[in-house]
Design an enzyme around this catalytic site. Structure first.
Site, PDB file in Angstrom:
ATOM      1  N   ASP A  13      -6.325 -11.263  66.586  1.00  0.00           N
ATOM      2  CA  ASP A  13      -6.198 -12.009  67.775  1.00  0.00           C
ATOM      3  C   ASP A  13      -7.551 -12.563  68.301  1.00  0.00           C
ATOM      4  OD1 ASP A  13      -3.500 -11.442  67.660  1.00  0.00           O
ATOM      5  OD2 ASP A  13      -3.975  -9.505  68.783  1.00  0.00           O
ATOM      6  N   ASP A  35      -2.957 -14.600  63.440  1.00  0.00           N
ATOM      7  CA  ASP A  35      -1.987 -13.530  64.241  1.00  0.00           C
ATOM      8  C   ASP A  35      -1.866 -14.236  65.663  1.00  0.00           C
ATOM      9  OD1 ASP A  35      -0.430 -11.499  64.642  1.00  0.00           O
ATOM     10  OD2 ASP A  35      -1.957 -10.075  64.914  1.00  0.00           O
ATOM     11  N   ASP A  76      -3.012 -10.905  72.865  1.00  0.00           N
ATOM     12  CA  ASP A  76      -2.003  -9.731  72.918  1.00  0.00           C
ATOM     13  C   ASP A  76      -2.561  -8.775  74.039  1.00  0.00           C
ATOM     14  OD1 ASP A  76      -0.495 -11.189  71.048  1.00  0.00           O
ATOM     15  OD2 ASP A  76      -0.677  -9.430  69.224  1.00  0.00           O
ATOM     16  N   ARG A 119       6.486 -17.220  71.879  1.00  0.00           N
ATOM     17  CA  ARG A 119       5.708 -16.364  72.411  1.00  0.00           C
ATOM     18  C   ARG A 119       4.757 -16.574  73.177  1.00  0.00           C
ATOM     19  NH1 ARG A 119       4.058 -11.964  67.151  1.00  0.00           N
ATOM     20  NH2 ARG A 119       6.254 -11.862  66.383  1.00  0.00           N
TER      21      ARG A 119
END
Length: 427
Positions: A207, A246, A250, A305
């Site tokens: 990330d 990715d 996060d 997301r």
């Protein structure tokens, strides 16, 4: 800066109120304002604001940046990033260990040879998968930068940022990251998993920002994008996209007290996770944590997301969501999540149904009031339940956010956020 003056004037003109952002002579010493989201809870988030002169650095290279992070331990520090720093390394081939060959990998694990019922995790170190793992480990060591406690990282001017970097805010407290453009890392060695869905999938690491157990974190006025390597440029193998991205940011593994404000998240697929697993072991770590605020962010041309939430109490208000091609959903409602999504604006193209803004992964009630879709007040839960009756959502997150400095009318959010969010617009 002209852009900063323009945004300040726009806030005043649209809302009649001054910006809630803290001010000081040096933006690098600004701290998160009181009551500005979960990041302000308790001890608040001050980053390196108290750094002495010996712990203020200006960096222009990846090596210098990592050296500045390591210098001085957890003493308060400020790292000023000048220009775009390339963290990609010389090339993907420079990370490959002796013996690794992608064509051999493809031949060995082709579905017609390997099948679709067994993953590759048990493959020995001298196998094509083992050599892939070793190659990925070399890239991992190069592109990850571990941020210590009591640190502020701030971009200088309008063009500061990182290409291919992965900031690790791991099990540390009190970090500020502002005014930086992040081009997503490109995983040179994705792993094939034939058991991931009926068709298998390529799974990647890295990330741009990984808040892994970190606490009191303020992410402000940053831009996250796939840059020169959007998914549309990636090849296909075994009939599946060779996914080399990715997430963009996060927040996982018991992370807590995070405020993400005035950022741009754009042109990406799987954007933000809050909580990364439903497993019992993960639940034991995450329950009671993952308290995150998202406000005044632009989420543009994303697939999903934004964020997907498990467990924690997430407050998401005054954000602008702009859907593009391939849009899946914005909010993912996951296990034991307590999402409050209020006063947001959504811009959907023709053919995109408002009922897809919410995606139910588990039966977790949420609060979703005063949201506007294409300029019209819309009950997101009601339209979801009408359009997706097999996945009924319940109203009522069970808590009321108290840490908000100013709530703007959702009708004004697109004008404010689209002009003032992201790197280069720091006020």
């Amino acid at each position: 800066m002209a852009a900063a003056v323009g945004c300040t004037a726009l806030v005043l003109a649209v809302t009649g109120a001054a910006s809630a952002q803290p001010r000081s002579a040096d933006p690098a010493r600004q701290v998160l304002a009181a009551k500005d989201g979960w990041g302000s809870y308790g001890t608040g988030t001050t980053g390196g604001a108290r750094a002495d002169a010996a712990h203020v650095y200006t960096v222009t290279t990846w090596d210098a940046f990592k050296a500045a992070l390591a210098d001085g331990g957890t003493a308060p520090k400020i790292i000023k990033v000048k220009g775009t720093i390339d963290a990609d390394g010389p090339s993907c081939s420079s990370f490959a260990v002796p013996g690794y060959d992608f064509d051999t990998y493809l031949k060995t694990y082709a579905p017609e040879t390997w099948g679709r019922t067994k993953n590759l995790d048990g493959e020995p170190d001298n196998s094509p998968e083992g050599l892939r793992r070793a190659s990925q480990a070399k890239q991992d060591a190069y592109i990850k930068a571990f941020v210590p406690a009591n640190t502020t990282i701030v971009g200088i001017g309008k063009d500061a940022g990182f290409k291919g970097a992965s900031l690790q805010i791991k099990s540390v407290d009190n970090v500020i990251v502002r005014n930086l453009a992040f081009e997503s890392p490109l995983d040179c060695f994705p792993q094939w998993d034939p058991t991931d869905t009926a068709d298998g999938n390529w799974n990647s690491e890295y990330d741009s920002a990984d808040i892994y157990g970190g606490t009191h974190v303020w992410m402000d006025h940053n831009t996250f994008t796939d840059g020169d390597h959007p998914d549309s440029t990636l090849p296909y193998y075994y009939g599946r996209i060779y996914e080399q991205h990715d997430g963009e940011m996060d927040i996982v593994k018991g992370a807590d007290y995070v405020t993400a404000s005035w950022n741009v998240f754009e042109n990406h697929d799987k954007t933000i996770l809050v909580g990364n697993s439903d497993s019992a072991s993960t639940a034991a770590v995450d329950r009671g944590h993952l308290k995150v605020t998202f406000h005044h962010n632009l989420f543009a041309n994303l697939v999903e997301r934004a964020p997907r939430v498990r467990f924690g109490q997430v407050d998401s208000y005054n954000n602008h969501f702009v859907a593009g091609d391939g849009y899946g959903y914005s909010y993912g409602i996951g296990k034991e999540s307590q999402l409050v999504a209020e006063h947001n604006a959504f811009t959907l193209p023709d053919g995109a149904a408002a009922g897809t803004i919410l995606k139910r992964w588990n039966d977790s009630p949420l609060t979703a009031d005063d949201n506007y879709v294409n300029g019209r007040l819309t009950d997101l839960i009601a339209v979801h339940n009408a359009q997706v009756p097999s996945e009924i959502l319940q109203s009522g997150a069970g808590w009321t956010p108290a840490l908000r400095t100013r709530v703007d009318p959702p009708q004004a959010v697109p004008g404010l956020v689209d002009h003032c969010a992201g790197a280069g617009h720091l006020r």
